[in-house]
Each structure stands twice: as structure tokens, then as C-alpha cells.
Design an enzyme around this catalytic site. Structure first.
Site, PDB file in Angstrom:
ATOM      1  N   ALA A  69       0.848  -1.201   0.000  1.00 46.61           N
ATOM      2  CA  ALA A  69       0.000   0.000   0.000  1.00 46.61           C
ATOM      3  C   ALA A  69       0.879   1.244   0.000  1.00 46.61           C
ATOM      4  CB  ALA A  69      -0.925  -0.001   1.208  1.00 46.61           C
ATOM      5  N   THR A  70       2.044   1.145   0.594  1.00 50.59           N
ATOM      6  CA  THR A  70       2.970   2.292   0.575  1.00 50.59           C
ATOM      7  C   THR A  70       3.262   2.690  -0.871  1.00 50.59           C
ATOM      8  OG1 THR A  70       3.951   1.649   2.679  1.00 50.59           O
ATOM      9  CG2 THR A  70       5.285   3.065   1.260  1.00 50.59           C
ATOM     10  N   ASN A 149      -4.923   4.010  11.445  1.00 53.83           N
ATOM     11  CA  ASN A 149      -4.180   2.823  11.895  1.00 53.83           C
ATOM     12  C   ASN A 149      -3.776   2.900  13.360  1.00 53.83           C
ATOM     13  OD1 ASN A 149      -2.514   4.921  10.672  1.00 53.83           O
ATOM     14  ND2 ASN A 149      -0.787   3.658  11.214  1.00 53.83           N
ATOM     15  N   GLN A 177      -6.714   0.035   6.526  1.00 53.31           N
ATOM     16  CA  GLN A 177      -7.267  -0.523   7.774  1.00 53.31           C
ATOM     17  C   GLN A 177      -8.778  -0.706   7.685  1.00 53.31           C
ATOM     18  OE1 GLN A 177      -5.470  -1.529  10.387  1.00 53.31           O
ATOM     19  NE2 GLN A 177      -3.476  -0.672   9.844  1.00 53.31           N
ATOM     20  N   SER A 194      -4.009  -3.070   1.193  1.00 51.20           N
ATOM     21  CA  SER A 194      -2.840  -3.919   1.439  1.00 51.20           C
ATOM     22  C   SER A 194      -3.306  -5.297   1.901  1.00 51.20           C
ATOM     23  CB  SER A 194      -1.994  -3.262   2.545  1.00 51.20           C
ATOM     24  OG  SER A 194      -0.866  -4.043   2.831  1.00 51.20           O
ATOM     25  N   HIS A 196      -1.759  -7.703   3.677  1.00 49.78           N
ATOM     26  CA  HIS A 196      -1.396  -8.275   4.977  1.00 49.78           C
ATOM     27  C   HIS A 196      -2.222  -7.720   6.141  1.00 49.78           C
ATOM     28  CE1 HIS A 196       1.446  -5.209   6.835  1.00 49.78           C
ATOM     29  NE2 HIS A 196       1.435  -4.761   5.604  1.00 49.78           N
ATOM     30  N   THR A 232       7.051  -7.883 -12.833  1.00 50.44           N
ATOM     31  CA  THR A 232       6.395  -9.193 -12.930  1.00 50.44           C
ATOM     32  C   THR A 232       5.538  -9.419 -11.691  1.00 50.44           C
ATOM     33  OG1 THR A 232       8.308 -10.000 -14.137  1.00 50.44           O
ATOM     34  CG2 THR A 232       6.831 -11.671 -13.208  1.00 50.44           C
ATOM     35  N   CYS A 315       5.952   1.886  12.665  1.00 53.09           N
ATOM     36  CA  CYS A 315       7.017   2.840  12.323  1.00 53.09           C
ATOM     37  C   CYS A 315       7.322   3.736  13.524  1.00 53.09           C
ATOM     38  CB  CYS A 315       6.627   3.718  11.142  1.00 53.09           C
ATOM     39  SG  CYS A 315       5.389   2.990  10.073  1.00 53.09           S
TER      40      CYS A 315
HETATM   41  N1  PLP Z   1      -1.662   2.947   5.434  1.00 49.20           N
HETATM   42  C1  PLP Z   1      -2.054   2.490   6.617  1.00 49.20           C
HETATM   43  C2  PLP Z   1      -3.226   3.127   7.290  1.00 49.20           C
HETATM   44  C3  PLP Z   1      -1.366   1.439   7.233  1.00 49.20           C
HETATM   45  O1  PLP Z   1      -1.765   1.002   8.435  1.00 49.20           O
HETATM   46  C4  PLP Z   1      -0.266   0.866   6.561  1.00 49.20           C
HETATM   47  C5  PLP Z   1       0.528  -0.189   7.196  1.00 49.20           C
HETATM   48  O2  PLP Z   1       1.025  -0.024   8.308  1.00 49.20           O
HETATM   49  C6  PLP Z   1       0.081   1.357   5.293  1.00 49.20           C
HETATM   50  C7  PLP Z   1      -0.636   2.400   4.767  1.00 49.20           C
HETATM   51  C8  PLP Z   1       1.218   0.763   4.518  1.00 49.20           C
HETATM   52  O3  PLP Z   1       0.871  -0.521   4.040  1.00 49.20           O
HETATM   53  P1  PLP Z   1       1.988  -1.528   3.507  1.00 49.20           P
HETATM   54  O4  PLP Z   1       2.503  -2.260   4.701  1.00 49.20           O
HETATM   55  O5  PLP Z   1       1.259  -2.436   2.544  1.00 49.20           O
HETATM   56  O6  PLP Z   1       3.014  -0.726   2.824  1.00 49.20           O
END
Ligand code: PLP
Length: 372
Positions: A69-70, A149, A177, A194, A196, A232, A315
Site C-alpha cells: 500500500a505504501t 491505523n 485498515q 494492502s 497483509h 512481474t 514505524c
Molecule cells: N496505510 C495504513 C493506514 C497502514 O496502516 C499501513 C501499514 O502499516 C500502510 C498504509 C502501509 O501498508 P503496507 O505495509 O502495505 O506498505
């Protein structure tokens, strides 16, 4: 271990691991190759794409897989600014966004774009009047997440998108989330998710794009994803994401009911010495962020090594800095440091949650010299 860190990541669902298995072992083929096996892998990826699109549930768009997602958020912001018409040079966001949004905005700011970071109230919610004031014909994009989050509060994304559109801007929603947990309202032009965070594998995310709102590419190369995102694809990761999304859709009510019961049970156990951080109504109940005056949250984590919980975002936990989200609510550094986040969900039992909360509460009491 009692796992109470569902916002950092979620356990991989057994159904997801099973769906991925053949694609990790013998079906290792490149999904972009024209062989029969390649075409089979490509077809499995298309099924997964549909499953994730259905879990997002928005009409009129399509989805590209990304590495996280980042990456999706970086792409949405940087690619939109690159394509924005002359004069639309401003990004509007809020102070409680994830680092993937805030740092991308900072980077764009350092490249000459304008940035407005709106505050939130003490409950963590954006005041729509503040947004209206910040919007004009210079704004290219408004970026606001659905479920926070760190504190779990739910922003009024549908209204935010409407106001953004009235000003001629696009709206980006970080629904990482929220996916599978709360409905994603209609309105956003771009949605980042995302795998995971929904019991899928790590290393795969996606950007949903309303038709016509696709950002300029960020990752160049073979053009595999709709000509917009190169690299890929991993059939195993895509199939895993698809299986996780399908399960999340199918189990939405069941998971929701379970999480609501867990929230009630945890609150009943906590008692009145703890305060919930953020709005208690507009929130996802699988995120319980709390503080207790005078307690050292980091010490609680090291005292209770068999319980996995955190101070806020993964983080922020590493940096030693107090959470920017809690600071944005008006908590002092001291209150932010005495906050902890308990995240629970599908595989948490009430018994383990209540037991963990009891031990956290008595460890906090012990820190303060109170009889446990
Ligand atoms: N945005 C939110 C609200 C998140 O909680 C997270 C993950 O901690 C991310 C973005 C980033 O997701 P990813 O781990 O897939 O890069």
C-alpha cells in the site's frame, strides 16, 4: 504469544496459505509469458483482481496490484500531481495520515508543490468546515484515510470526496485498515489497500482507480499492470490477496460481530483508570488505543513479553518519538508515551484478550506502585 497487534499485521488465514501453496511450489511460471501455464497463472491473477475489487466494492474503476500500500499511496500522490493541470499544484491532507502519505506529501513539497495539512479535533476527526476553507481551484488532490491505523477512528470519506470534487480535485483514500472491516463509501477516485492487513500475505498491495483518474506511472518497465505499473506479478501473492479479500467479504458480518464483542469485553475489564484515545463512536472496534496517566507504555511492552501489542504504528514504535497521531489529538508527550494500542480480530479469543488486558492493567498498576 497472545497476538494483539492486528493493525501492524494480521495472521495469514489458513485458507489463504492453502490457496497460495501451489503457486509457490510447482506453478512457478511467469504469468506474463504466453505459454499455457503462463496463461493459467494470468487467469488466476484476474480472478484475484476481481475478488479484491469486490471487497473494495466501488463501481466504475479498476485495480492495479502493487508491491505494498505504501507504493500505491506514493503512486497515487506523485502520479496525480504529475498529471494535474497547470495551476493545480496543491495537496490537502490531514496530520494523522500514515507516513506513506505524509512523507510522500513532504517529498512533493520539496519539489515545489504546495501542501496543506489540516488538523483534527481532540477526537481525531476532521472538521469538514476546515476542509471547505482549504479547498479551491489550486487543489489537485485531497488525501484522507478511512480508518486510522493508530486510533481506529473513521473519517467521513464520502463527504470529503464530495467536497474535493466540488473544488475540482481528486480524492485519495487510504483504506488499508478499512478493507473488509467497514464499508468504503462511494466517492474516492483512488483507493489504496494492502493484503497483509486482511489476513493475506505481505509484499502486495493495490491501487483502485476510478476510470479516468489513473495517475501517471511511477514504476516504469514492462508495463504489466494496465500499462501503468511495471514489474512481474507474483501469482502466489495475487492469489493470496484475492483469497483474503473473498474471505473478508464473506465473513464481514461475522468478523464484525466478533470484534464488537471483543471490544465490549476489553473495555469492561479495563476499568476507569484508562482513557480511550479518539472518538468512541466513529471507530472500528478492533482498535483499542488507550492511555493511563503516569504509565510508561514502552515499559509495559517489555514487561509483558508474551503479549504482542504496540505503542502506535509499527514505524512510530521504532523511532522512540511520541506518536504524531496522538500529538495531533492534543495529548501531551507524556500522555502519548503512556498510551498503548491493542489490536484484535478474527482469530482473537475473548478469553485471551480479557486475560491480556487484566495483566496489562496490573502491570500498569505495579509501575505506579499500586497493589495489583
Ligand atoms: N496505510 C495504513 C493506514 C497502514 O496502516 C499501513 C501499514 O502499516 C500502510 C498504509 C502501509 O501498508 P503496507 O505495509 O502495505 O506498505
Amino acid at each position: 504469544m497472545i497476538y494483539l497487534d492486528y493493525q501492524a499485521t494480521t495472521p495469514v488465514a489458513p485458507e489463504v496459505a492453502e490457496a497460495m501453496q501451489p503457486w509457490i511450489a510447482d506453478r512457478f511460471v511467469n504469468p506474463h509469458s504466453p505459454s499455457r501455464w503462463g496463461r493459467e497463472a494470468a487467469a488466476a491473477i484476474e480472478v484475484a483482481r476481481k475478488q479484491v475489487e469486490q471487497a473494495i466494492g466501488l463501481p466504475g474503476g479498476g485495480l492495479a496490484f502493487t508491491g505494498s500500500a505504501t507504493e500505491a499511496l506514493n503512486w497515487a500522490l506523485k502520479g496525480t500531481l504529475e498529471k494535474a493541470p497547470a495551476g493545480r499544484n496543491r495537496i490537502v491532507t490531514i496530520t494523522t495520515e500514515h507516513a506513506a502519505v505524509l512523507d510522500s506529501c513532504e517529498w512533493l513539497g520539496s519539489r515545489g508543490h504546495d501542501l496543506t495539512r489540516l488538523p483534527v479535533g481532540p477526537d481525531g476527526l476532521l472538521n469538514l468546515g476546515d476542509l471547505e476553507e482549504a479547498l479551491d481551484e489550486r487543489v489537485a488532490i485531497v488525501a484522507v484515510m478511512l480508518v486510522n491505523n493508530e486510533i481506529g477512528v473513521i473519517q467521513p470519506v464520502g463527504d470529503i470526496a464530495r467536497l474535493a470534487h466540488e473544488a475540482g480535485a481528486l480524492m485519495l483514500c487510504d483504506a488499508v485498515q478499512g478493507l473488509g472491516r467497514v464499508e468504503i463509501p462511494e466517492g474516492p477516485d483512488l483507493v489504496a489497500v494492502s493484503a497483509h492487513k486482511v489476513h493475506g500475505p505481505k509484499g502486495i498491495g493495490a491501487l483502485w482507480m476510478r476510470k479516468g483518474a489513473e495517475p501517471a506511472p511511477l514504476v516504469h518497465g514492462g508495463g504489466q499492470e494496465l500499462g501503468l505499473r511495471s514489474g512481474t506479478l507474483s501469482p502466489a501473492l495475487c492469489v493470496g490477496f484475492g483469497a483474503a479479500a473473498r474471505l473478508a467479504s464473506e465473513r464481514r458480518e461475522q468478523d464484525r460481530g466478533h470484534v464488537e464483542r471483543l471490544w465490549d469485553a476489553a473495555l469492561a475489564q479495563l476499568g476507569s483508570t484508562w482513557t480511550v484515545n479518539g472518538n468512541v463512536e466513529h471507530r472500528y472496534p478492533g482498535n483499542l488505543n488507550i492511555h493511563r496517566e503516569g504509565v510508561d507504555g514502552a515499559r509495559l511492552i517489555s514487561d509483558l513479553r508474551d503479549i504482542a501489542f504496540s505503542l502506535g504504528s509499527a514505524c512510530a514504535s521504532g523511532s522512540g518519538r511520541p506518536s504524531h497521531v496522538l500529538r495531533a489529538l492534543g495529548l501531551t508527550d507524556r500522555q502519548a508515551r503512556s498510551s498503548i494500542r491493542l489490536g484484535f480480530g478474527r482469530y482473537t479469543t475473548e478469553e485471551e484478550l480479557v486475560g491480556a488486558v487484566r495483566r496489562i492493567d496490573s502491570a500498569a498498576g505495579a509501575q505506579q506502585g499500586l497493589a495489583a
